[in-house]
Design a protein around this motif. Sequence first.
Motif, PDB file in Angstrom:
ATOM      1  N   GLY A 111     -31.656 -39.566  11.437  1.00 49.04           N
ATOM      2  CA  GLY A 111     -31.524 -40.353  12.648  1.00 49.04           C
ATOM      3  C   GLY A 111     -32.745 -40.312  13.541  1.00 49.04           C
ATOM      4  O   GLY A 111     -32.629 -40.249  14.767  1.00 49.04           O
ATOM      5  N   GLN A 112     -33.945 -40.358  12.941  1.00 47.12           N
ATOM      6  CA  GLN A 112     -35.161 -40.264  13.739  1.00 47.12           C
ATOM      7  C   GLN A 112     -35.348 -41.479  14.645  1.00 47.12           C
ATOM      8  O   GLN A 112     -35.842 -41.357  15.769  1.00 47.12           O
ATOM      9  CB  GLN A 112     -36.368 -40.060  12.815  1.00 47.12           C
ATOM     10  N   THR A 138     -35.208 -34.423  11.234  1.00 47.88           N
ATOM     11  CA  THR A 138     -33.760 -34.571  11.258  1.00 47.88           C
ATOM     12  C   THR A 138     -33.382 -35.967  10.797  1.00 47.88           C
ATOM     13  O   THR A 138     -34.216 -36.873  10.775  1.00 47.88           O
ATOM     14  CB  THR A 138     -33.222 -34.340  12.692  1.00 47.88           C
ATOM     15  N   ASP A 185     -32.160 -29.982  22.727  1.00 47.52           N
ATOM     16  CA  ASP A 185     -31.978 -30.795  21.529  1.00 47.52           C
ATOM     17  C   ASP A 185     -32.436 -32.218  21.830  1.00 47.52           C
ATOM     18  O   ASP A 185     -31.888 -32.873  22.727  1.00 47.52           O
ATOM     19  CB  ASP A 185     -30.499 -30.775  21.133  1.00 47.52           C
ATOM     20  N   GLN A 188     -43.072 -37.983  19.068  1.00 50.14           N
ATOM     21  CA  GLN A 188     -41.876 -37.490  18.371  1.00 50.14           C
ATOM     22  C   GLN A 188     -42.216 -37.020  16.966  1.00 50.14           C
ATOM     23  O   GLN A 188     -42.779 -37.757  16.162  1.00 50.14           O
ATOM     24  CB  GLN A 188     -40.814 -38.586  18.307  1.00 50.14           C
ATOM     25  N   ARG A 212     -32.873 -43.148  15.958  1.00 52.50           N
ATOM     26  CA  ARG A 212     -31.892 -42.964  17.035  1.00 52.50           C
ATOM     27  C   ARG A 212     -32.442 -42.026  18.108  1.00 52.50           C
ATOM     28  O   ARG A 212     -32.253 -42.271  19.308  1.00 52.50           O
ATOM     29  CB  ARG A 212     -30.584 -42.419  16.473  1.00 52.50           C
ATOM     30  N   VAL A 213     -33.114 -40.958  17.696  1.00 57.82           N
ATOM     31  CA  VAL A 213     -33.715 -40.044  18.665  1.00 57.82           C
ATOM     32  C   VAL A 213     -34.724 -40.790  19.540  1.00 57.82           C
ATOM     33  O   VAL A 213     -34.747 -40.636  20.767  1.00 57.82           O
ATOM     34  CB  VAL A 213     -34.393 -38.855  17.943  1.00 57.82           C
ATOM     35  N   ASN A 221     -34.423 -41.529  23.703  1.00 57.22           N
ATOM     36  CA  ASN A 221     -35.440 -41.042  24.630  1.00 57.22           C
ATOM     37  C   ASN A 221     -36.291 -42.151  25.230  1.00 57.22           C
ATOM     38  O   ASN A 221     -37.210 -41.875  26.011  1.00 57.22           O
ATOM     39  CB  ASN A 221     -36.309 -39.987  23.942  1.00 57.22           C
ATOM     40  N   ARG A 265     -31.858 -34.823  20.430  1.00 54.36           N
ATOM     41  CA  ARG A 265     -30.775 -35.793  20.226  1.00 54.36           C
ATOM     42  C   ARG A 265     -29.857 -35.891  21.440  1.00 54.36           C
ATOM     43  O   ARG A 265     -28.953 -36.725  21.473  1.00 54.36           O
ATOM     44  CB  ARG A 265     -29.956 -35.400  18.985  1.00 54.36           C
ATOM     45  N   LYS A 266     -30.102 -35.035  22.447  1.00 55.91           N
ATOM     46  CA  LYS A 266     -29.251 -35.017  23.642  1.00 55.91           C
ATOM     47  C   LYS A 266     -30.125 -35.055  24.902  1.00 55.91           C
ATOM     48  O   LYS A 266     -30.214 -34.075  25.650  1.00 55.91           O
ATOM     49  CB  LYS A 266     -28.371 -33.769  23.646  1.00 55.91           C
TER      50      LYS A 266
END
Length: 211
Positions: free
Chosen positions: A140-141, A138, A114, A134, A143-144, A148, A116-117
């Motif tokens: 929160g793009q 989703t 994932d 990227q 934030r992703v 990273n 996001r993790k």
Amino acid sequence: MSETLPEGVERREIDGRKRLATRGEAVYGEPTDGEWRAWDPDRSKLGAMIELGMDVGLSGGDRVLYLGAASGTTVSHVADFAGPTYAVEFAARPARDLLSVADSRPRLFPLLKDARKPETYAHVVEAGLDAVVQDVATRGQARVARLNRRFLADDGRLLLSVKARSEDVTRGPEAVFEEVLEELEEEYEVLERSRLDDYHDDHLGVVASPR
């Protein structure tokens, strides 16, 4: 003025017209000319960014983290010319297709994780990468991308495709884009932005560097 393409990407005469192309085994039914395969911008946000003349800054041999690899359409082109390419995909079904794509690409490393993790693949993905690509559908793009950031070299680049409808279907795309960019700029400097509507409705292509 001559066109500047990433090293390892050429414009070749394929199917009767000049098209972006990389060297590799065909993946999604794209037309080919010998060892060259067309890179269809209608099926690839990164391909659209390059087709629109954005300076994505990729070079042959670059170390890349690709977030949202899906079944491998775009990341297969990246792995054709880049160095180690880590392909993160969360959904099991497309990840199976991604594994098949990797069979003929020894530099492509599929990861069923994932985006996001990032802590779940930090033990596999090296730091100091040249690029993070990227394309995740989703909320929160931004934030992703920020999460990273840890994998990027200080002079690396984020190549981000923002999908407005994934963030908020009730607001206009431009308002969504501005909100995503505002959050992104907490950790990145935006170098270039361009709407991708010629190929992908309600998408924004972004080239950024870590602050």
